[in-house]
Design a protein around this motif. Sequence first.
Motif, PDB file in Angstrom:
ATOM      1  N   THR A 167       0.807  -1.224   0.000  1.00 25.38           N
ATOM      2  CA  THR A 167       0.000   0.000   0.000  1.00 25.38           C
ATOM      3  C   THR A 167       0.836   1.268   0.000  1.00 25.38           C
ATOM      4  O   THR A 167       0.332   2.344  -0.337  1.00 25.38           O
ATOM      5  CB  THR A 167      -0.922   0.033   1.230  1.00 25.38           C
ATOM      6  N   GLY A 168       2.105   1.151   0.416  1.00 26.62           N
ATOM      7  CA  GLY A 168       2.925   2.343   0.551  1.00 26.62           C
ATOM      8  C   GLY A 168       2.556   3.182   1.759  1.00 26.62           C
ATOM      9  O   GLY A 168       2.958   4.345   1.859  1.00 26.62           O
ATOM     10  N   ILE A 169       1.800   2.611   2.683  1.00 27.34           N
ATOM     11  CA  ILE A 169       1.343   3.324   3.878  1.00 27.34           C
ATOM     12  C   ILE A 169       1.745   2.519   5.107  1.00 27.34           C
ATOM     13  O   ILE A 169       1.420   1.327   5.195  1.00 27.34           O
ATOM     14  CB  ILE A 169      -0.192   3.516   3.860  1.00 27.34           C
ATOM     15  N   GLU A 170       2.446   3.157   6.046  1.00 25.31           N
ATOM     16  CA  GLU A 170       2.812   2.456   7.266  1.00 25.31           C
ATOM     17  C   GLU A 170       1.558   2.080   8.057  1.00 25.31           C
ATOM     18  O   GLU A 170       0.490   2.692   7.898  1.00 25.31           O
ATOM     19  CB  GLU A 170       3.730   3.332   8.130  1.00 25.31           C
ATOM     20  N   TYR A 171       1.711   1.074   8.924  1.00 24.40           N
ATOM     21  CA  TYR A 171       0.586   0.653   9.760  1.00 24.40           C
ATOM     22  C   TYR A 171      -0.094   1.887  10.348  1.00 24.40           C
ATOM     23  O   TYR A 171       0.546   2.695  11.030  1.00 24.40           O
ATOM     24  CB  TYR A 171       1.082  -0.275  10.872  1.00 24.40           C
ATOM     25  N   PRO A 172      -1.390   2.080  10.094  1.00 22.18           N
ATOM     26  CA  PRO A 172      -2.008   3.389  10.347  1.00 22.18           C
ATOM     27  C   PRO A 172      -2.581   3.601  11.743  1.00 22.18           C
ATOM     28  O   PRO A 172      -3.271   4.611  11.952  1.00 22.18           O
ATOM     29  CB  PRO A 172      -3.132   3.421   9.297  1.00 22.18           C
ATOM     30  N   PHE A 173      -2.308   2.686  12.677  1.00 20.94           N
ATOM     31  CA  PHE A 173      -2.876   2.844  14.015  1.00 20.94           C
ATOM     32  C   PHE A 173      -1.784   2.790  15.073  1.00 20.94           C
ATOM     33  O   PHE A 173      -0.682   2.314  14.826  1.00 20.94           O
ATOM     34  CB  PHE A 173      -3.963   1.797  14.256  1.00 20.94           C
ATOM     35  N   GLN A 174      -2.103   3.263  16.269  1.00 18.30           N
ATOM     36  CA  GLN A 174      -1.085   3.527  17.278  1.00 18.30           C
ATOM     37  C   GLN A 174      -0.511   2.278  17.910  1.00 18.30           C
ATOM     38  O   GLN A 174       0.579   2.316  18.468  1.00 18.30           O
ATOM     39  CB  GLN A 174      -1.658   4.449  18.364  1.00 18.30           C
ATOM     40  N   LYS A 175      -1.240   1.158  17.889  1.00 19.45           N
ATOM     41  CA  LYS A 175      -0.705  -0.069  18.467  1.00 19.45           C
ATOM     42  C   LYS A 175      -1.342  -1.256  17.766  1.00 19.45           C
ATOM     43  O   LYS A 175      -2.344  -1.120  17.058  1.00 19.45           O
ATOM     44  CB  LYS A 175      -0.982  -0.141  19.971  1.00 19.45           C
ATOM     45  N   PHE A 176      -0.722  -2.424  17.976  1.00 20.96           N
ATOM     46  CA  PHE A 176      -1.280  -3.648  17.398  1.00 20.96           C
ATOM     47  C   PHE A 176      -1.448  -4.676  18.518  1.00 20.96           C
ATOM     48  O   PHE A 176      -0.470  -5.074  19.166  1.00 20.96           O
ATOM     49  CB  PHE A 176      -0.381  -4.232  16.305  1.00 20.96           C
ATOM     50  N   GLY A 177      -2.682  -5.066  18.756  1.00 23.89           N
ATOM     51  CA  GLY A 177      -2.980  -6.081  19.757  1.00 23.89           C
ATOM     52  C   GLY A 177      -4.023  -7.037  19.236  1.00 23.89           C
ATOM     53  O   GLY A 177      -4.783  -6.712  18.311  1.00 23.89           O
ATOM     54  N   PHE A 178      -4.073  -8.233  19.812  1.00 23.42           N
ATOM     55  CA  PHE A 178      -5.104  -9.189  19.419  1.00 23.42           C
ATOM     56  C   PHE A 178      -5.485 -10.048  20.611  1.00 23.42           C
ATOM     57  O   PHE A 178      -4.719 -10.192  21.578  1.00 23.42           O
ATOM     58  CB  PHE A 178      -4.684 -10.026  18.213  1.00 23.42           C
ATOM     59  N   VAL A 179      -6.688 -10.612  20.547  1.00 19.71           N
ATOM     60  CA  VAL A 179      -7.278 -11.339  21.665  1.00 19.71           C
ATOM     61  C   VAL A 179      -7.808 -12.674  21.167  1.00 19.71           C
ATOM     62  O   VAL A 179      -8.513 -12.726  20.152  1.00 19.71           O
ATOM     63  CB  VAL A 179      -8.436 -10.542  22.305  1.00 19.71           C
ATOM     64  N   GLY A 180      -7.481 -13.757  21.874  1.00 13.49           N
ATOM     65  CA  GLY A 180      -8.081 -15.058  21.613  1.00 13.49           C
ATOM     66  C   GLY A 180      -9.332 -15.205  22.472  1.00 13.49           C
ATOM     67  O   GLY A 180      -9.229 -15.270  23.700  1.00 13.49           O
ATOM     68  N   VAL A 181     -10.499 -15.229  21.835  1.00 14.47           N
ATOM     69  CA  VAL A 181     -11.769 -15.246  22.556  1.00 14.47           C
ATOM     70  C   VAL A 181     -12.374 -16.646  22.492  1.00 14.47           C
ATOM     71  O   VAL A 181     -12.547 -17.189  21.402  1.00 14.47           O
ATOM     72  CB  VAL A 181     -12.753 -14.230  21.945  1.00 14.47           C
ATOM     73  N   PRO A 182     -12.693 -17.246  23.632  1.00 20.39           N
ATOM     74  CA  PRO A 182     -13.329 -18.565  23.601  1.00 20.39           C
ATOM     75  C   PRO A 182     -14.694 -18.510  22.899  1.00 20.39           C
ATOM     76  O   PRO A 182     -15.507 -17.626  23.160  1.00 20.39           O
ATOM     77  CB  PRO A 182     -13.509 -18.908  25.086  1.00 20.39           C
ATOM     78  N   SER A 183     -14.909 -19.450  21.977  1.00 21.56           N
ATOM     79  CA  SER A 183     -16.191 -19.574  21.275  1.00 21.56           C
ATOM     80  C   SER A 183     -16.632 -18.264  20.641  1.00 21.56           C
ATOM     81  O   SER A 183     -17.822 -17.927  20.636  1.00 21.56           O
ATOM     82  CB  SER A 183     -17.271 -20.092  22.234  1.00 21.56           C
ATOM     83  N   PHE A 184     -15.685 -17.533  20.081  1.00 25.07           N
ATOM     84  CA  PHE A 184     -16.009 -16.280  19.389  1.00 25.07           C
ATOM     85  C   PHE A 184     -16.952 -16.563  18.224  1.00 25.07           C
ATOM     86  O   PHE A 184     -16.821 -17.588  17.542  1.00 25.07           O
ATOM     87  CB  PHE A 184     -14.721 -15.620  18.913  1.00 25.07           C
TER      88      PHE A 184
END
Length: 872
Positions: free
Chosen positions: A273-290
């Motif tokens: 894309t030529g665009i750096e990651y556009p948000f201030q942080k990167f996090g993720f969550v493993g949710v049971p039975s999402f």
Amino acid sequence: MFWTEHRASSRRLISTLVLGLGVSACDSETLPPSFTESGVSWDLAEYRRTTIDEVEYQFALKIPEVRSQPIQGSVLTRFRWSDAQRLPIVFDFLDPHERVMGVTVNDSVVRFIPMNDHLVIPVPADLAGDTMAITIDFTAGDESLNRDQDFLYALFVPERARYALPLFDQPNLKASFALFLDLPATWTAMANGRQIREGVLGDRRQIQFGPSEPLPTYLFTFAAGEFEKVTRRRGDRVLEFMHRETDDEKVERNLDALLDLHVTALDFLEEYTGIEYPFQKFGFVGVPSFQYGGMEHPGAVFYRDASLFLDESATQNQYLSRASLIAHETAHMWFGDLVTMNWFDDVWTKEVFANFMAAKIVHPSFPDLDHDLRFLLAHHPRAYEVDRSQGANPIRQPLENLREAGTLYGAIIYQKAPVIMRQLELLVGEEPFRDGVREYLRTFSYGNATWPALIEILDRNSPEDLSTWSRVWVEEAGRPVVRAEWEEGDGGGISALTLHQEDPSGQGRLWPQPLSVALGYGADTERLPVRLLDRTLAIDAAVGRPAPDFVLPDGWGEGYARFVLDEPSRTYLLQHISEITDPVARGAAWLALWDGVLEGEVHPSAYLGTALHAVSLEREEQILQQILGTIGTVFWNFLSDEERETRAGEVEAALWNEIEGGSGVSRKSALFRAYQSIAVTPGAVGLLEQLWRQERVVQDLALSESDRTALATALAIRGVDDWESILDTQLGSIENPDRRARFEFLRPSLHPDPSVREAFFEGLMDPVNREKEPWVLEGLENLHHPLRRDHSIAFVAPSLDLLEEIQRTGDIFFPARWLTANLRNHNTSEVAETVTTFLEDRPAYPFRLKLKILQAADPLFRSRKIREAADS
């Protein structure tokens, strides 16, 4: 603390506010009725979009330790207001008459009016200004906060933020979100923004998250509870991860792969894309039975934990699916999050880019994989399931009210759209396409855009008529029928080869598309690239070539149609399909044969014989998985009861012999799961029990806890003598509390007593018992297992009666999955008539839900037709 400060200005309302529930003549006359109808209408959304901007929310929520107690909240909303008419301001909030405790406008107490799903705030002239600050004290709704006893997570897509919070719930009013959480002391949390403050006071923990970048309301989120939090650095990137997995070995085995897959996706997307990651942080969550595989909230991506933490027995498809899922959700950071659709009629735009980019991103992680074959098998079969049905829908659909937005989702936007996007890339050219995408992202960064806006950008740099192309592929439903005809000359070679396309609906539509016709000569295939732009296309390049053994109208998966095999090609492929060397051509041939089965051109018994023969020969696991799935469908749904009983031993032996004699954990796991799904003879069921009891061990067949749970489930459904002790023992072996709760919920659906199963189904009438949607769907699969379908016929009509409520109370995929779970294992005229009568008796039934029913019922209708044809 922030909680105290935030609420101080409005706390006095609790004792002094007199709630005016009546609507004055002025209020009722100045607001159009569409502004306060249930849901969020296009009219209301457009009016707010033109009069409100620069929105900022500061939410504060106090989450009690006991789930049954309500969550108290307060929100300060700041925005610029340019409404010359000074109409009342309309917030969206479910049940505001019960949940709103007080409102201030620019620090002054005002009267508010609950109307349907809205909070109407008439603004006195002396309080109105260009900038507004409105504070609302409220009780949060639980419907979209997914509360469990020791954790919760907010899931607001597509328009369910208003179920929990008062705000402007539309995608084209982006806002920054700050959040303060007052939690039990043992809890932690993750949200979109960075955590900027945390402290513990007694038995409470308070966490403050700073403002996010501009987001649509459906992407605002947080997860809180008793999670394990992990922070890791990969180069210059810091990744945060929260999960509830209690198996430390499983976490350790998967963690590095999870981090590396995310980093690979981020690196690729920044370069593309030529665009750096556009948000201030990167996090993720493993949710049971999402409820979904994943959800792309910036700073806090949610995944179903089972999709992340794979067992040692995971198949190649599971590893591929995990990588594709992570790539898909990461791609959304640019496509959907940075640039968001203006309205949910274009929700497919973000989804098509996510899947299209995911297909590119997974290449480096699986260098030995045939990615063209992966694209073909990952997208075409599921899209065809919808497009061949009477309920086919266009990719882009009109939408008047966001309350119907959930009905737009399905295989057409997730699987068909990427095929069409790849065709668009082929039409425009890879580099011009990428340049157009970059311009699109730069132009609309942190804003909203429409599909026509992208087409306009691409059209400027392309000689193709992309608007006309888009009209038939994006705005119209269905697929063409394409067949090849060839003639043999006096010298024995091809004298003419012609492609024909027709519109099965009789509307005379044309679908321009690139194809590669495959001429088959034994194991070899010769490729003839063409562009099918009209009803017929003479392929001059074929003239003079030797007469082929078979012809595939599209042998390399570039096109999209029902590709009809001529009779000599069908006959040859039923005998020799496994000999084709090129895996993509072989995969395309399997899809064409399967279409032939579903259209009554190939007898299911003949197909089953070919498929069973291929099990031992097919070395490409992607194709093997496709074959195994169709074997199960033919075995349970297309064969008569007598033929199934006759051929059961043959089918079981073909699979088991390859399990015992083959090699490779992934391949054996795929074969074993297919074997487990069709095992019916006493010998096969006894073998399953021996494996569960660990009295028999097969090399390279490692059975994880989830495998053993599935085995115990299969044994209970088959009614083995000691089914109850097997379930007791299996429950006792599950240590993770979330998986234990799931197993306990499902247990009544496995009971041999029909009255117990009936009680389980009756319990689903209560929305509270449908909160864990993946559990509900699994329970329905147990109720409607083919071995129990004679009894479960009684559940079909009530499940249809409940569909409108399912759509109102469930998440976006639940209505379609509810229908599929209740219908797909049936194959009788009785059930088909139940569905047909249901629709005939309700001519005014909601149109999109009718389409969902017709899509889910298509396998049922075809099963009935195929079985009747076999009996005649």
